[in-house]
Design a protein around this motif. Structure first.
Motif, PDB file in Angstrom:
ATOM      1  N   LEU A   1      11.626  -2.080  14.645  1.00 51.04           N
ATOM      2  CA  LEU A   1      10.421  -2.279  15.438  1.00 51.04           C
ATOM      3  C   LEU A   1       9.789  -3.621  15.084  1.00 51.04           C
ATOM      4  O   LEU A   1       9.583  -3.925  13.913  1.00 51.04           O
ATOM      5  CB  LEU A   1       9.418  -1.153  15.165  1.00 51.04           C
TER       6      LEU A   1
ATOM      7  N   PHE B   1       2.252  -2.870   9.735  1.00 51.92           N
ATOM      8  CA  PHE B   1       3.384  -2.073   9.320  1.00 51.92           C
ATOM      9  C   PHE B   1       4.610  -2.921   9.578  1.00 51.92           C
ATOM     10  O   PHE B   1       4.826  -3.359  10.684  1.00 51.92           O
ATOM     11  CB  PHE B   1       3.479  -0.796  10.163  1.00 51.92           C
TER      12      PHE B   1
ATOM     13  N   PHE C   1       7.496  11.201  11.668  1.00 49.16           N
ATOM     14  CA  PHE C   1       7.171  10.922  10.272  1.00 49.16           C
ATOM     15  C   PHE C   1       7.935  11.845   9.333  1.00 49.16           C
ATOM     16  O   PHE C   1       8.036  13.053   9.573  1.00 49.16           O
ATOM     17  CB  PHE C   1       5.661  11.107  10.110  1.00 49.16           C
TER      18      PHE C   1
ATOM     19  N   PHE D   1       8.588  -2.926   9.691  1.00 48.75           N
ATOM     20  CA  PHE D   1       9.704  -1.991   9.764  1.00 48.75           C
ATOM     21  C   PHE D   1      11.011  -2.671   9.399  1.00 48.75           C
ATOM     22  O   PHE D   1      11.226  -3.843   9.710  1.00 48.75           O
ATOM     23  CB  PHE D   1       9.839  -1.427  11.176  1.00 48.75           C
ATOM     24  N   GLY D   2      11.898  -1.912   8.785  1.00 47.45           N
ATOM     25  CA  GLY D   2      13.262  -2.366   8.589  1.00 47.45           C
ATOM     26  C   GLY D   2      14.064  -2.125   9.858  1.00 47.45           C
ATOM     27  O   GLY D   2      13.573  -1.528  10.806  1.00 47.45           O
TER      28      GLY D   2
ATOM     29  N   LEU E   1       6.876   4.161   4.096  1.00 44.83           N
ATOM     30  CA  LEU E   1       7.024   5.331   4.947  1.00 44.83           C
ATOM     31  C   LEU E   1       8.449   5.429   5.481  1.00 44.83           C
ATOM     32  O   LEU E   1       9.081   4.426   5.753  1.00 44.83           O
ATOM     33  CB  LEU E   1       6.046   5.258   6.128  1.00 44.83           C
TER      34      LEU E   1
ATOM     35  N   SER F   1       3.430  -0.688   4.516  1.00 45.71           N
ATOM     36  CA  SER F   1       2.132  -1.131   4.986  1.00 45.71           C
ATOM     37  C   SER F   1       1.432  -1.874   3.858  1.00 45.71           C
ATOM     38  O   SER F   1       1.657  -1.589   2.673  1.00 45.71           O
ATOM     39  CB  SER F   1       1.286   0.047   5.452  1.00 45.71           C
TER      40      SER F   1
ATOM     41  N   TYR G   1       4.556  -2.098  19.407  1.00 46.87           N
ATOM     42  CA  TYR G   1       5.841  -2.562  18.896  1.00 46.87           C
ATOM     43  C   TYR G   1       6.844  -2.640  20.028  1.00 46.87           C
ATOM     44  O   TYR G   1       6.791  -1.883  20.994  1.00 46.87           O
ATOM     45  CB  TYR G   1       6.405  -1.600  17.847  1.00 46.87           C
TER      46      TYR G   1
ATOM     47  N   MET H   1       5.539   9.647   3.212  1.00 50.27           N
ATOM     48  CA  MET H   1       4.780   8.481   2.805  1.00 50.27           C
ATOM     49  C   MET H   1       4.756   8.447   1.285  1.00 50.27           C
ATOM     50  O   MET H   1       4.419   9.447   0.647  1.00 50.27           O
ATOM     51  CB  MET H   1       3.353   8.515   3.343  1.00 50.27           C
TER      52      MET H   1
ATOM     53  N   LEU I   1      14.195   5.009   9.861  1.00 50.93           N
ATOM     54  CA  LEU I   1      13.444   3.756   9.725  1.00 50.93           C
ATOM     55  C   LEU I   1      12.588   3.802   8.468  1.00 50.93           C
ATOM     56  O   LEU I   1      11.956   4.814   8.169  1.00 50.93           O
ATOM     57  CB  LEU I   1      12.526   3.553  10.931  1.00 50.93           C
TER      58      LEU I   1
ATOM     59  N   TYR J   1      10.729   7.248   8.548  1.00 57.11           N
ATOM     60  CA  TYR J   1      10.661   7.898   9.851  1.00 57.11           C
ATOM     61  C   TYR J   1      12.073   8.223  10.314  1.00 57.11           C
ATOM     62  O   TYR J   1      13.027   7.524   9.995  1.00 57.11           O
ATOM     63  CB  TYR J   1      10.019   6.991  10.899  1.00 57.11           C
TER      64      TYR J   1
ATOM     65  N   ARG K   1       0.825  -1.193   0.000  1.00 57.15           N
ATOM     66  CA  ARG K   1       0.000   0.000   0.000  1.00 57.15           C
ATOM     67  C   ARG K   1       0.866   1.251   0.000  1.00 57.15           C
ATOM     68  O   ARG K   1       0.677   2.135  -0.819  1.00 57.15           O
ATOM     69  CB  ARG K   1      -0.915   0.019   1.215  1.00 57.15           C
ATOM     70  N   SER K   2       1.798   1.319   0.941  1.00 60.05           N
ATOM     71  CA  SER K   2       2.620   2.523   1.033  1.00 60.05           C
ATOM     72  C   SER K   2       3.946   2.211   1.710  1.00 60.05           C
ATOM     73  O   SER K   2       4.077   1.208   2.411  1.00 60.05           O
ATOM     74  CB  SER K   2       1.892   3.623   1.816  1.00 60.05           C
TER      75      SER K   2
END
Lengths: 111, 111
Positions: free
Chosen positions: B43, A99, A45, A101-102, A34, A92, B35, A48, A88, A36, A31-32
């Motif tokens: 996370l 979500f 944030f 995260f890496g 992001l 999503s 998270y 996105m 980060l 951070y 979907r997206s």
């Protein structure tokens, strides 16, 4: 399994340098993506991205997404010591259920 | 001001104790997440909830429990079954448009 990989994991530069942070992903029903910035506590944030090839820009920071190659980059030009943080990347899915995260890239900008 | 409030900021737990971390949001978001972040790591998702009275396990749910009795609140209980609970815990919520908003985090330490 959904996965996000960031590189490099750690980067040390001097003020004024330009840096490029990488994020590649595998996610079902993307979907997206992001970005951070995390300094001491909660991530804040940055961007996105949902469409390929459209650069998003905020001051010295910019980011772009390539949905065909499944990656994004975050560029920071003319770095300052205040840019020192963990960056980060997260993706999503289309259902908004998760979500992923890496691990983050730890950027240190030296004066 | 709209946002997410986590409390407490710091929490100390003795071995064998259950502790509950609070997360409250006034953003009218449906989805909420917990998270866990360990030093040098990204996370990892513990639990998430898309709607009141419903929640799903994330990647590392063992030793944790949650409830979602109200839209605004998503407390996380770290039970004695969680063998390595010392970590930084972040709560987040999403509007459905993709962006996640984070609380300021709770740092839990086992003493």
């Amino acid at each position: 399994e959904d996965k996000v990989v960031q590189s490099p994991l750690s980067l040390v530069v001097h003020e004024g340098d330009t840096v490029t942070l990488n994020c590649s992903y595998e996610v079902t029903n993307f979907r997206s993506l992001l970005w951070y910035k995390q300094e001491k506590k909660a991530p804040t944030f940055l961007f996105m991205l949902t469409s390929s090839g459209i650069e998003k820009k905020s001051g010295r920071l910019s980011s772009i997404l390539d949905k065909k190659e499944l990656f994004s980059i975050l560029n920071i030009t003319a770095t300052q010591t205040g840019d020192s943080a963990v960056y980060l990347c997260a993706v999503s899915d289309n259902y908004g259920q998760n979500f992923v995260f890496g691990p983050g890239t730890r950027l240190s900008v030296l004066p | 001001d709209g946002g997410i409030t986590q409390s407490p900021k710091y929490l100390f737990r003795k071995e064998g104790q259950n502790v509950t971390l609070s997360c409250e949001q006034n953003l009218n978001h449906d989805a909420m997440y917990w998270y866990r972040q360990d030093p040098g790591q990204g996370l990892r998702l513990i639990y998430y909830s898309q709607i009141v009275n419903d929640f799903q396990k994330g990647d590392i749910a063992e030793g944790y429990s949650v409830s979602r009795e109200k839209k605004e609140s998503f407390p996380l209980t770290v039970t004695s079954a969680q063998k390595n609970p010392t970590a930084f815990y972040l709560c987040a919520s999403t509007s459905g448009l993709g962006e996640a908003f984070f609380g300021q985090g709770t740092r839990l330490t086992v003493v």
